[in-house]
Scaffold this motif. Structure first.
Motif, short mmCIF file in Angstrom:
data_model
loop_
_atom_site.label_atom_id
_atom_site.label_comp_id
_atom_site.label_asym_id
_atom_site.label_seq_id
_atom_site.Cartn_x
_atom_site.Cartn_y
_atom_site.Cartn_z
N LEU A 219 0.74 -1.34 -0.05
CA LEU A 219 -0.08 -0.06 -0.04
C LEU A 219 0.77 1.30 0.02
O LEU A 219 0.53 2.29 -0.54
N ASP A 220 1.92 1.15 0.67
CA ASP A 220 2.71 2.41 1.07
C ASP A 220 3.27 2.64 -0.47
O ASP A 220 3.61 3.80 -0.95
N ILE A 221 3.84 1.65 -0.96
CA ILE A 221 4.40 1.80 -2.41
C ILE A 221 3.70 2.48 -3.51
O ILE A 221 3.97 3.26 -4.17
N VAL A 222 2.49 1.76 -3.35
CA VAL A 222 1.47 2.04 -4.48
C VAL A 222 1.16 3.87 -4.04
O VAL A 222 0.89 4.72 -5.01
N VAL A 223 1.01 4.14 -2.83
CA VAL A 223 0.63 5.38 -2.56
C VAL A 223 1.70 6.30 -2.92
O VAL A 223 1.44 7.52 -3.29
N GLY A 224 2.81 5.83 -2.43
CA GLY A 224 4.14 6.97 -2.80
C GLY A 224 4.25 7.27 -4.38
O GLY A 224 4.65 8.38 -4.63
N ILE A 225 3.96 6.26 -4.95
CA ILE A 225 3.93 6.34 -6.52
C ILE A 225 3.06 7.32 -7.01
O ILE A 225 3.28 8.11 -7.67
N VAL A 226 1.69 7.07 -6.45
CA VAL A 226 0.54 7.83 -7.07
C VAL A 226 0.86 9.14 -6.52
O VAL A 226 0.44 10.27 -7.33
N ALA A 227 1.14 9.65 -5.26
CA ALA A 227 1.47 10.83 -4.80
C ALA A 227 2.65 11.58 -5.62
O ALA A 227 2.42 12.84 -5.72
#
Length: 386
Positions: free
Chosen positions: A51-59
């Protein structure tokens, strides 16, 4: 250095903006990656890694939306910050961007949204042994600092833009004032040379009239009059050329030296040589103390009066009285009897209008008109400080 075409400059600006966007995404991505590594270093939050990786990429990708739509982009980043700490660098960057570009009210709302998002994050994903109270204090302090920094940057930029605009406006106004000053200077000098040219032409008309009405004169006198006319025509052409140069050139034309009060004697002598009988009464005390501008105006008054006398009362005597002293002013009176016939040269009447304006600008007054016996009177009063 030669300036680049507008199209090339626009292309360079677009390329620079693209590289700036890439650098911003990479920087925020780097901070997000560092945040993820720090939160997962002890392995306690391994279940949140994906989740953190996906959120970091989207952010990091949403950073690109802040340039055109800062408010929606910052709100989306605040929502992602509530889900994962990987969005914290991007969310705080959004708060700073809005504070730098938008009014205080909007910036406060966005900062509040970011603060709430991080408070939600701190409730369900606390940081180790850090109490929630201290987390909330740090959250509020950081967002307030970014809000103040952004608003200060915006105010400073507005001040710089205002100063730059004032400088450009001042430069434009200075250019306009210089152009107006040049135009006024050209007009003044053209008027001066117009007076000289009118005086010269009236002398030529007097000599030409003598040749026309006295064909029985001796050959010596005819040759002398013809020579005066020839020299006068050349002088009139030179003076006309100077007027044209003044009106045509952008640079201030220096022209010939301006006359002074001491040149009145030569002016009277020139008119006498042309055949005008002049009774000159000089009652001026210490003319060396007369201001140059007043002396020049006095010269022009006498010149215009003699010119008009030759035009409209050719062959008639002229009486010129100049009197004055420091503290009492300078008075000029020029009179001539009525003309015997038609004028030698027609006049438009604009010479006295311009002369009146000249005298008024010098602080004096001008009066002119016909006398009861049909003659003409020209009287001027000019200031002469003590």
């Amino acid at each position: 250095m030669q300036e680049l075409p507008t199209r090339n400059r626009s292309a360079l600006l677009c390329a620079g903006q693209r590289w700036a966007n890439v650098a911003a995404v990479l920087a925020i991505g780097g901070f997000s990656a560092a945040t993820i590594v720090g939160r997962h270093a002890n392995g306690a939050e391994r279940s949140w890694l994906v989740l953190d990786i996906v959120v970091g990429i989207v952010a990091s990708g949403l950073i690109l939306t802040l340039a055109r739509r800062p408010v929606p982009g910052a709100l989306a980043l605040a929502v992602l910050a509530a889900v994962s700490p990987a969005a914290t660098p991007a969310s705080t960057s959004g708060t700073l961007t809005v504070a730098q570009r938008l009014p205080l009210r909007t910036a406060v709302l966005i900062a509040a949204a970011g603060t709430v998002g991080h408070l939600v994050q701190g409730l369900w994903r606390p940081i180790g042994n850090l109490p929630f109270l201290w987390f909330a204090v740090l959250d509020v302090a950081i967002h307030a600092a970014f809000l103040g920094w952004g608003q200060w940057t915006q105010a400073r930029q507005q001040v710089l833009d205002s100063l730059r605009e004032r400088a450009v406006r001042a430069e434009t106004e200075q250019g306009r004032r210089v152009a107006e000053a040049r135009s006024l200077e050209r007009t003044r000098m053209a008027r001066e040379m117009h007076d000289v040219l009118a005086h010269r032409l009236s002398l030529l008309a007097t000599y030409a009239g003598a040749l026309e009405y006295r064909p029985d004169s001796s050959p010596e006198k005819l040759a002398q009059a013809a020579g005066v006319i020839r020299v006068g025509v050349h002088q009139a052409l030179d003076e006309l050329r100077e007027v044209i140069n003044v009106l045509r050139d952008e640079d201030v034309y220096e022209g010939r030296p301006q006359p002074t009060f001491q040149d009145l004697e030569a002016l009277v002598a020139e008119s006498r040589q042309a055949g005008t009988t002049i009774a000159y009464d000089d009652r001026v005390d210490d003319s060396t103390t007369l201001p140059p501008a007043t002396g020049r105006t006095a010269y022009r008054v006498v010149q215009e009066g003699l010119t008009n006398a030759r035009k409209h009362a050719a062959g008639r005597p002229v009486r010129l009285t100049v009197a004055g002293q420091p503290g009492d002013g300078l008075r000029i009176e020029l009179t001539n009897p009525a003309a015997n016939g038609a004028s030698v040269t027609p006049g438009s009447g604009t010479g006295l209008v311009g002369l009146t304006e000249r005298v008024q600008l010098a602080g004096g007054s001008l009066d002119h008109g016909k006398r009861p016996d049909g003659g003409f009177r020209l009287e001027a009063s000019l200031p002469w400080p003590s």
